[in-house]
Write a protein that holds these residues in place. Structure first.
Motif, mmCIF file in Angstrom:
data_model
loop_
_atom_site.group_PDB
_atom_site.id
_atom_site.type_symbol
_atom_site.label_atom_id
_atom_site.label_comp_id
_atom_site.label_asym_id
_atom_site.label_seq_id
_atom_site.Cartn_x
_atom_site.Cartn_y
_atom_site.Cartn_z
ATOM 1 N N ILE A 148 0.352 -2.760 -8.749
ATOM 2 C CA ILE A 148 1.247 -2.057 -7.816
ATOM 3 C C ILE A 148 1.142 -2.616 -6.409
ATOM 4 C CG2 ILE A 148 1.855 0.190 -6.852
ATOM 5 C CD1 ILE A 148 0.560 1.411 -9.372
ATOM 6 N N VAL A 149 -0.085 -2.877 -5.967
ATOM 7 C CA VAL A 149 -0.261 -3.214 -4.558
ATOM 8 C C VAL A 149 0.155 -4.655 -4.260
ATOM 9 C CG1 VAL A 149 -2.634 -4.079 -4.502
ATOM 10 C CG2 VAL A 149 -1.761 -2.763 -2.590
ATOM 11 N N LEU A 150 0.020 -5.538 -5.243
ATOM 12 C CA LEU A 150 0.343 -6.935 -4.956
ATOM 13 C C LEU A 150 1.784 -7.129 -4.517
ATOM 14 C CD1 LEU A 150 -1.706 -9.148 -7.434
ATOM 15 C CD2 LEU A 150 -1.956 -8.869 -4.978
ATOM 16 N N PRO A 151 2.751 -6.658 -5.310
ATOM 17 C CA PRO A 151 4.136 -6.831 -4.849
ATOM 18 C C PRO A 151 4.379 -6.170 -3.493
ATOM 19 C CG PRO A 151 4.081 -5.943 -7.075
ATOM 20 C CD PRO A 151 2.681 -5.980 -6.596
ATOM 21 N N LEU A 152 3.825 -4.969 -3.322
ATOM 22 C CA LEU A 152 4.043 -4.256 -2.064
ATOM 23 C C LEU A 152 3.427 -5.010 -0.895
ATOM 24 C CD1 LEU A 152 3.367 -0.507 -2.948
ATOM 25 C CD2 LEU A 152 5.546 -1.604 -2.398
ATOM 26 N N GLY A 153 2.177 -5.400 -1.064
ATOM 27 C CA GLY A 153 1.454 -6.041 0.030
ATOM 28 C C GLY A 153 2.030 -7.406 0.357
ATOM 29 N N ILE A 154 2.293 -8.184 -0.694
ATOM 30 C CA ILE A 154 2.857 -9.514 -0.464
ATOM 31 C C ILE A 154 4.246 -9.374 0.143
ATOM 32 C CG2 ILE A 154 3.623 -11.626 -1.598
ATOM 33 C CD1 ILE A 154 1.409 -11.105 -3.681
ATOM 34 N N GLY A 155 4.984 -8.420 -0.389
ATOM 35 C CA GLY A 155 6.327 -8.178 0.136
ATOM 36 C C GLY A 155 6.277 -7.818 1.616
ATOM 37 N N ALA A 156 5.353 -6.945 1.970
ATOM 38 C CA ALA A 156 5.246 -6.536 3.370
ATOM 39 C C ALA A 156 4.875 -7.727 4.236
ATOM 40 C CB ALA A 156 4.199 -5.428 3.516
ATOM 41 N N ALA A 157 3.950 -8.541 3.744
ATOM 42 C CA ALA A 157 3.537 -9.716 4.516
ATOM 43 C C ALA A 157 4.716 -10.673 4.689
ATOM 44 C CB ALA A 157 2.379 -10.421 3.822
ATOM 45 N N ILE A 158 5.468 -10.850 3.626
ATOM 46 C CA ILE A 158 6.635 -11.735 3.712
ATOM 47 C C ILE A 158 7.644 -11.170 4.699
ATOM 48 C CG2 ILE A 158 8.668 -12.534 2.435
ATOM 49 C CD1 ILE A 158 6.911 -12.998 0.063
ATOM 50 N N TYR A 159 7.822 -9.860 4.628
ATOM 51 C CA TYR A 159 8.764 -9.256 5.565
ATOM 52 C C TYR A 159 8.324 -9.538 7.003
ATOM 53 C CZ TYR A 159 11.704 -5.992 8.015
ATOM 54 O OH TYR A 159 12.616 -5.462 8.880
ATOM 55 N N LEU A 160 7.032 -9.344 7.241
ATOM 56 C CA LEU A 160 6.520 -9.512 8.602
ATOM 57 C C LEU A 160 6.657 -10.951 9.087
ATOM 58 C CD1 LEU A 160 3.316 -7.297 8.523
ATOM 59 C CD2 LEU A 160 5.421 -6.902 9.813
ATOM 60 N N THR A 161 6.305 -11.921 8.227
ATOM 61 C CA THR A 161 6.300 -13.302 8.713
ATOM 62 C C THR A 161 7.639 -14.004 8.566
ATOM 63 O OG1 THR A 161 5.117 -13.696 6.669
ATOM 64 C CG2 THR A 161 3.894 -14.062 8.682
ATOM 65 N N ALA B 18 -9.986 -6.896 -2.430
ATOM 66 C CA ALA B 18 -9.516 -5.588 -2.883
ATOM 67 C C ALA B 18 -10.343 -5.111 -4.066
ATOM 68 C CB ALA B 18 -8.042 -5.672 -3.263
ATOM 69 N N ILE B 19 -10.627 -6.007 -4.990
ATOM 70 C CA ILE B 19 -11.433 -5.625 -6.153
ATOM 71 C C ILE B 19 -12.795 -5.129 -5.684
ATOM 72 C CG2 ILE B 19 -12.614 -6.516 -8.197
ATOM 73 C CD1 ILE B 19 -10.208 -8.380 -8.591
ATOM 74 N N GLY B 20 -13.337 -5.809 -4.693
ATOM 75 C CA GLY B 20 -14.612 -5.383 -4.138
ATOM 76 C C GLY B 20 -14.553 -3.943 -3.658
ATOM 77 N N ARG B 21 -13.491 -3.607 -2.942
ATOM 78 C CA ARG B 21 -13.371 -2.235 -2.441
ATOM 79 C C ARG B 21 -13.199 -1.243 -3.578
ATOM 80 N NH1 ARG B 21 -10.526 -0.003 2.835
ATOM 81 N NH2 ARG B 21 -11.898 1.687 2.209
ATOM 82 N N ILE B 22 -12.390 -1.622 -4.562
ATOM 83 C CA ILE B 22 -12.146 -0.696 -5.671
ATOM 84 C C ILE B 22 -13.443 -0.427 -6.424
ATOM 85 C CG2 ILE B 22 -10.923 -0.403 -7.848
ATOM 86 C CD1 ILE B 22 -8.698 -2.141 -6.703
ATOM 87 N N ILE C 108 -5.984 -0.174 -0.206
ATOM 88 C CA ILE C 108 -6.221 -1.624 -0.158
ATOM 89 C C ILE C 108 -4.993 -2.391 0.298
ATOM 90 C CG2 ILE C 108 -8.058 -1.639 -1.876
ATOM 91 C CD1 ILE C 108 -6.155 -2.356 -3.974
ATOM 92 N N LEU C 109 -3.909 -1.674 0.536
ATOM 93 C CA LEU C 109 -2.697 -2.348 1.009
ATOM 94 C C LEU C 109 -2.976 -3.253 2.227
ATOM 95 C CD1 LEU C 109 0.428 -2.516 0.620
ATOM 96 C CD2 LEU C 109 0.604 -0.701 2.320
ATOM 97 N N PRO C 110 -3.696 -2.753 3.242
ATOM 98 C CA PRO C 110 -3.919 -3.592 4.422
ATOM 99 C C PRO C 110 -4.623 -4.913 4.089
ATOM 100 C CG PRO C 110 -4.652 -1.356 4.836
ATOM 101 C CD PRO C 110 -4.318 -1.433 3.389
ATOM 102 N N THR C 111 -5.594 -4.848 3.170
ATOM 103 C CA THR C 111 -6.311 -6.068 2.799
ATOM 104 C C THR C 111 -5.342 -7.118 2.280
ATOM 105 O OG1 THR C 111 -8.037 -4.581 2.060
ATOM 106 C CG2 THR C 111 -8.287 -6.892 1.487
ATOM 107 N N ILE C 112 -4.486 -6.696 1.373
ATOM 108 C CA ILE C 112 -3.548 -7.646 0.768
ATOM 109 C C ILE C 112 -2.561 -8.151 1.825
ATOM 110 C CG2 ILE C 112 -1.789 -7.948 -1.012
ATOM 111 C CD1 ILE C 112 -4.436 -7.489 -2.252
ATOM 112 N N VAL C 113 -2.046 -7.234 2.633
ATOM 113 C CA VAL C 113 -1.075 -7.652 3.651
ATOM 114 C C VAL C 113 -1.719 -8.685 4.576
ATOM 115 C CG1 VAL C 113 0.291 -6.916 5.638
ATOM 116 C CG2 VAL C 113 0.182 -5.479 3.610
ATOM 117 N N ARG C 114 -2.906 -8.374 5.045
ATOM 118 C CA ARG C 114 -3.544 -9.249 6.031
ATOM 119 C C ARG C 114 -3.833 -10.634 5.460
ATOM 120 N NH1 ARG C 114 -8.023 -7.278 8.435
ATOM 121 N NH2 ARG C 114 -6.861 -5.347 8.702
#
Ligand SMILES: Nc1ncnc2c1ncn2[C@@H]1O[C@H](COP(=O)(O)OP(=O)(O)OP(=O)(O)O)[C@@H](O)[C@H]1O
Ligand SMILES: Nc1ncnc2c1ncn2[C@@H]1O[C@H](COP(=O)(O)OP(=O)(O)OP(=O)(O)O)[C@@H](O)[C@H]1O
Ligand SMILES: [Mg+2]
Ligand SMILES: [Mg+2]
Ligand SMILES: O=P([O-])([O-])[O-]
Lengths: 268, 290, 251, 298, 251
Positions: free
Chosen positions: D94-107, D216-220, D163-169
């Motif tokens: 779930i988080v990968l598409p969201l996080g990557i998507g958000a990062a792509i949107y930002l950059t 992210a896995i580390g946090r989970i 973990i969204l922020p981790t992936i986005v960053r």
């Protein structure tokens, strides 16, 4: 009826079915939700029930008695589990006592004290007695370890010793195991815990000369005890598999299971 | 041609929504915290709630004063900072300026490893080793205490303080240090009189980060702090804001449960203040170097 | 006039690379000595050797002698902080500390044990006057030094060097980051400084060397090719390579 | 000569030395520095050593390969291992598409500076919120409001926010390293933005995404507070991941808490702690390896 | 010979800064047009305007007209991806994608809808031949393009530009990052290219402009000072400033 699961087409998702042939062909999911001290009893009952009824899946959410009662009232679970009797304010619910649980009074193994009266226990808990030598032990401060507010065990303990709101604890821990561990680690500690969980690591004392055992709990001579309840909505017809599970828990034939789980069957 | 344009539009929208998830999440959290936290505060009264010294949530006449929790969290965090910052900062200085590269390269992964250890593991070891040790060392009847919690928290915030401070120290322009050395300062004097002051905004950021972690930690603390709702005493059993919530949540009902959410709301507000401070410090640090 | 600093057969290696080759130089007291030469010839390296700033670089090996007032600066009894107090340094890029002007100047004296408020005030004023900066900053001593202009910053760095009352001041291209007007001010300042101090300056600007220095040393590929009175060096260099360099034929 | 200086040849060798006061300051501080580093290091060695000492011996095959049985009175952590794997999988899916998507949107897409600031600010904010608050909101929103019950999926969704922020960053960092010349090259051939992202940008970002996943896995793996009230502590082996999603399931960290706190089973607790430590080691090692590869890429 | 691209009173602003001022230029078909001028005069900006690569820069404002085969390229009905397919671009630094040579060349065709294996093979070969690279790489098409030498990479980028069968090829200092031999190869290649394509090249190398181009435009501070046949421009420039520039008096 806001029951969340339908009786049909939900296949069991457990691997523990033992292959015994079920009496009647039951299927579906029975959700239970509530007290953590009932984990062992409910777990054992569920395991055995599912062995007999391969098509039924009994789930258990250890959320706490309060949450279990709420869930039963709101219909988000089939059976609420409570380790205390229903309060007057909790209406519209049926509580079925499936077992009794002795609340063992435990001290460190090094503690010479063997027996206490209910009154002594109350005084130890409220801080009126602060040294073990006052109750026949060796010189040392009393470290009272109890459960958190809301716990069924604490509720049971404080009602029977009649010290509601008055207990002064050195530590409040959120689970039975933690109490036992803390008492094990501290020579001056005294605590209380579900009889089902007490092992060799600590010493369960006798209360007014009565040892906490299945028999004494059942006949009421051991005073510090509380009921394990299954809570359902009042006046609602339960789905067959739910009813079957409650019946299973109450059946004499299955008393053994409850005993093995360390509690005392409610049916004599 | 049309199709391309439509795909482009769709993707733009999709990514836009991905971007909004963070905003939505923060809004969701804020809204839920406020909505679930306010009713009890209204019923109890803000002053009674914040400044009440007695918490007896299940008494027949329940009392919901969370001053003990607030103070415990404040003292506990301050204590953890008091111990963690010197050790962390000195370790960072060691890694950044003093240690031979080989030694630094052994210690640094160790620090990262500390950061990765789950908080329950800290709690477990704290409960088994630290608590009895404290009881023994200070001749206490009961080692579960604010002090135990402070030690555990101090260790838990070490990694963030070390790594942020080290980064800040490494970013100090070498010219500052050269100038100081050329005036006849020793290396150590240079580090403490020039490098650390120059890196102070970065170090402050590390400390604020540490504060955030310490204020928010629950699982490690609940295993060592004793969890009684006493006013804080160094060697007394205490309850933090976090542990107050997690301790009773499972069994709570009615006003008690709502009050727990109110505690969470207070905690949330604390954390937000810390976050904003952190952001400000970081921004300032970024611009102040010129 | 006696020699303040004397180097004898000074060799310096960065690892396997020899950056200085048998340098013999005598730097006279109360004069300005300029070091010139093309980029990479070892001017900065030589300068940094004089107050042992090179100690900081890993893998440096030095043989030969450097005498400061007759004392071997590499002798075990010489403490490097003492040496650097005696032989101050000003760098190419102004490098004020990120603190107030006052604290910048008071940094050195405090370090060396002066803590009395009156003494410090006195030293700060004296140093700033010495660096011809007092009038410009006397009203903003408690403001950050980073707010000064480049030229002011550089003069402040000179003041900072003066504050510990050194004997010698080493300057590594002190005006290369500055505009012409600031450069001029600093050149003027240097002429004043030599009344009290011995100055060694590295410069890539031959006009500057010619304008301000008394003696000039020409370096090439780690060797000192020629060392003589500045006037003489620029009018009739002894060495062909020196001539080629100062007439702009290479470098 | 020398009119205004009080230092000179005449001075004893002592004058060349650092004053006693400064020398002792130096020595003391240096000592403190080594001490601090030693404390940090010793803490770690002690902590890990102790956990392995108490835990490794308690890791047995039956522990790893069975479910706990109340009837037989045995303990097994197989369900917790599976739950951990499941929740990692679900959260990442779930988080990968969201996080990557958000990062792509930002950059790549966002043009509104204020919006970019807001997204980055809220992402930052999410990083600072403590797990217990995620746990509560997860319980109120996913468990109760969305009526998902205490279940792996409710836990996973809570973790997603966490973990969204981790992936986005990490994705953003990685996106920034993609050379402008690649973008120019693709756009110069007439590629649309999305085509360029799909064919050029994302493939070059893969390492950064992997790093994000590992973090992210580390946090989970280490999380417990946020999961206790959302995913619960169930320990039954479900038929498959989909069946597991809808029922309560405790991860290893939660199981550690439960076994130690509810049951006082310290041996099992240390066994799980040792397993967690090994996981953390693997994760740190993996992150290093990926980072190394990332650096060698261009 | 007709005009491929015509600009009319083209003004371009980066925010408040005007980078192009009233540019009127007619680029003829099948010729090489060179743009020269000192650094910062707007050559790259002008080139990028022709295929609207400037769209990517935030804050760009353009007024005036650019006609490609008579079509206003800023008209709303013009799709920018179509425009860029017709007007290809080669950049200063070779910028191969991090994939195989084959995939690099096939990237454009795939983008525009060609997926048949045979067609792609065909196009790849044709483009590489067109860029005089086929023989050198035909045996390593499936190897990474990053393994090619700089000159080969640049020719591969030209091949990539050719692969989508453009009309016009814009080149921004395509040889400035290359060694002389590679430069020569690419210059030769350009002469071949103009048979089929219209080429616009920015160069800072006047000899190069003189060698290869048919027409030359001289830019200065955002203005186009002079535009004429290359031969004429270099033999008798009309404008004094052009003359100063090509004789090396400034720039
Ligand atoms: N830390 C170092 N390690 C290795 N080599 C070095 C180091 N510092 C300088 N060098 C080399 O030593 C030689 C002399 O360097 P130095 O900086 O003294 O030259 P310079 O004359 O000051 O040149 P410039 O005018 O560019 O400042 C150069 O070849 C340089 O590359
Ligand atoms: N993205 C931008 N934003 C603002 N100004 C820009 C931008 N790109 C270029 N400029 C300015 O526009 C002017 C023209 O730039 P351009 O790159 O077109 O020059 P050029 O002739 O190609 O120079 P060079 O030979 O150095 O490549 C320069 O002054 C430059 O600083
Ligand atoms: Mg130099
Ligand atoms: Mg250009
Ligand atoms: O049964 P309890 O866990 O509520 O004491």
């Amino acid at each position: 009826g806001t029951s969340n699961t339908s009786a049909s087409d939900k296949p069991s998702d457990t691997v523990s079915s033992g292959g015994t042939t079920p009496a009647t062909e039951l299927s579906g999911k029975v959700s239970t939700n509530g007290s953590t001290s009932m984990e062992k009893v409910v777990g054992a009952l569920a395991e055995a029930f599912m062995q007999q009824n391969g098509g039924v899946d009994v789930t258990y959410d250890p959320t706490g008695s309060g949450a279990g009662i709420t869930a039963a009232a709101e219909g988000t679970t089939d059976i609420g589990l409570s380790s205390r009797a229903l309060k007057d304010t909790e209406t519209g619910l049926t509580g079925t006592v499936v077992a009794l649980d002795g609340i063992a009074i435990i001290v460190n193994k090094a503690n010479p004290v063997k027996d206490l009266s209910v009154e002594q226990i109350a005084k130890l808990a409220t801080g009126e007695i602060t040294n073990w030598k006052d109750v026949g032990g060796s010189d040392g401060p009393v470290v009272m370890i109890g459960r958190e507010a809301g716990s069924g065990t604490r509720d049971g303990f404080e009602s029977i010793t009649d010290i509601k709101d008055k207990a002064k604890y050195a530590q409040e821990l959120t689970a039975t195991g933690a109490i036992i561990a803390a008492v094990e680690a501290n020579a001056n500690a005294i605590g209380y815990a579900s009889l089902s969980a007490v092992k060799e690591t600590v010493k369960a004392i006798t209360v007014e000369g009565v040892e906490a055992t299945e028999a004494t709990v059942q006949d009421g001579t051991y005073k510090v005890q509380r009921p394990f309840l299954m809570i359902t909505k009042q006046g609602e017809t339960l789905r067959p598999e739910v009813q079957a599970f409650i019946d299973f828990a109450l059946s004499k034939d299955n008393a053994e299971i409850i005993v093995n789980a360390g509690a005392v069957p409610a049916v004599k | 041609m049309k199709l391309k344009k439509i795909t482009e539009k769709i993707m733009n929208t999709v990514f836009f929504f991905c971007g909004m998830v963070a905003i939505a999440s923060v809004m969701l959290i804020s809204v839920y915290m406020v909505l679930s936290g306010l009713p009890a505060i209204k019923e109890i009264g803000l002053t009674n709630f914040l400044f009440g010294k007695v918490w007896q949530s299940t008494a027949t006449e329940p009392k919901f004063g969370i001053l003990p929790f607030i103070l415990t969290s404040a003292y506990g965090t301050a204590g953890a900072i008091l111990i963690g910052v010197p050790v962390g900062l000195l370790t960072a200085v060691f890694l950044s300026k003093v240690a031979p590269p080989k030694l630094a390269n052994t210690v640094r992964p160790a620090v990262e490893l500390l950061a990765g250890i789950p908080s329950v593991v800290y709690g477990l070891v704290g409960m088994i080793i630290l608590v009895p040790a404290i009881a023994k060392a200070f001749k206490l009847a009961n080692g579960s205490s604010l002090f135990a919690a402070i030690l555990v928290l101090a260790i838990m915030i070490l990694p963030s303080i070390i790594s942020v401070s080290e980064t800040a120290l490494n970013a100090v322009p070498p010219e500052y240090e050269e100038a100081s050395l050329a005036l006849g300062a020793t290396k150590i004097e240079t580090i403490f009189k020039v490098s650390i002051p120059a890196a102070r905004s970065g170090i402050a950021a590390g400390i604020v980060l540490g504060i955030g972690r310490a204020v928010g930690e629950a699982m490690a603390v609940i295993m060592v702090a004793g969890n009684v709702a006493n006013m804080p005493k160094l060697f007394g059993s205490v309850t933090f804001l976090t542990t107050a919530v997690s301790k009773e949540m499972a069994y709570a009902s009615g006003l008690q449960k709502q009050a727990l959410f109110s505690i969470a709301l207070i905690l949330f507000i604390f954390i937000m203040i810390i976050n904003v401070t952190l952001n400000l410090i970081l921004k300032k640090g970024g611009g102040g170097e010129k | 006039m006696e020699n303040m600093i004397t180097t004898k057969d000074l060799d310096l290696f960065y690892g396997a690379f020899q950056a200085l080759k048998k340098i013999n130089l005598e730097i006279p007291e109360h004069e300005i000595t300029a070091l010139i030469g093309p980029s990479g010839c070892g001017k900065s390296t030589f300068l940094k050797t004089l107050n042992r700033m090179n100690d900081l670089v890993a893998g440096v090996k030095i043989t030969g002698e450097v005498l400061y007032r007759g004392q071997d600066i590499f002798a075990p009894e010489v403490d490097v902080t003492w040496l650097r107090k005696r032989i101050g340094m000003v760098f190419q890029k102004p490098n004020p500390f990120p603190m107030t002007i006052y604290d910048n100047i008071a940094y050195g004296p405090r370090l060396h044990g002066t803590h009395s408020k009156a003494e410090l005030n006195d030293l700060v004023e004296k140093s700033l006057r010495g660096a011809a900066l007092w009038d410009e900053v006397k009203d903003r001593l408690k403001k950050s030094a980073l707010g000064l202009s480049g030229g002011q910053q550089q003069r402040m760095c000179i003041a900072r060097a003066l504050s510990v009352q050194p004997d010698v001041i080493l300057m590594d291209e002190p005006t290369s980051a500055l505009d012409p007007i600031s450069t001029m001010k600093i050149e003027d300042l240097m002429s004043d400084l030599k009344e009290q101090y011995t100055v060694v300056i590295v410069t890539h600007n031959m006009q500057q060397a010619a304008r301000i220095s008394d003696k000039t040393a020409f370096f090439l590929l780690g060797e000192m090719i020629e060392f003589s009175d500045t006037e003489r060096m620029f009018s009739m260099p002894r060495d062909k390579r020196t001539e080629d360099y100062i007439t702009g034929r290479f470098g | 000569m020398m009119v205004n200086h009080n230092h000179g040849k005449s001075q004893t060798a002592n004058a060349f030395r650092l004053s006693k006061k400064r020398k002792s300051y130096d020595t003391v501080i240096k000592g403190l520095l080594y001490l601090a580093a030693f404390i940090t290091f010793a803490l770690l060695v002690g902590l890990i050593g102790y956990i392995f000492y108490r835990g490794l011996g308690n890791i047995t095959w039956p522990l790893l390969s069975t479910s706990p049985s109340a009837l037989k009175g045995t303990i097994g952590i197989l369900p917790n291992i599976l739950n951990t794997l499941y929740i990692i999988l679900i959260s990442l899916v779930i988080v990968l598409p969201l996080g990557i998507g958000a990062a792509i949107y930002l950059t790549e897409y966002a043009t509104n500076k204020k919006l970019v600031w807001l997204i980055e600010f809220t992402t930052e904010t999410l990083t600072g919120i403590p797990s217990i608050i995620f746990g509560l909101v997860g319980m109120l929103f996913f468990v109760q409001f969305c009526n998902l019950q205490t279940s792996l999926i409710a836990g996973a969704l809570t973790l997603v926010i966490m973990i969204l922020p981790t992936i986005v960053r990490t994705t953003q960092e990685s996106l920034k390293t993609v050379p402008v010349s690649y973008r120019e090259g693709a756009l110069g051939l007439g590629a649309t933005k999305w085509y360029m992202i799909r064919t050029i940008i994302l493939p070059s970002t893969i390492d950064g995404i992997v790093t994000g996943c590992i973090l992210a896995i580390g946090r989970i793996v280490g999380e417990s507070a946020a999961l206790l009230f959302t995913a619960g502590i169930g320990s039954v082996v479900a038929k498959n991941i989909f069946a597991a999603m809808t029922r309560s399931g405790g991860t290893l960290s939660v199981a550690l808490y439960v076994y130690v706190f509810e049951r006082g089973e310290f041996n099992v607790g240390f066994a799980i702690a040792a397993i967690l430590m090994i996981l953390v080691l693997i994760i740190n090692f993996g992150a290093k390896a990926v980072n190394k590869k990332l650096k060698n890429k261009f």
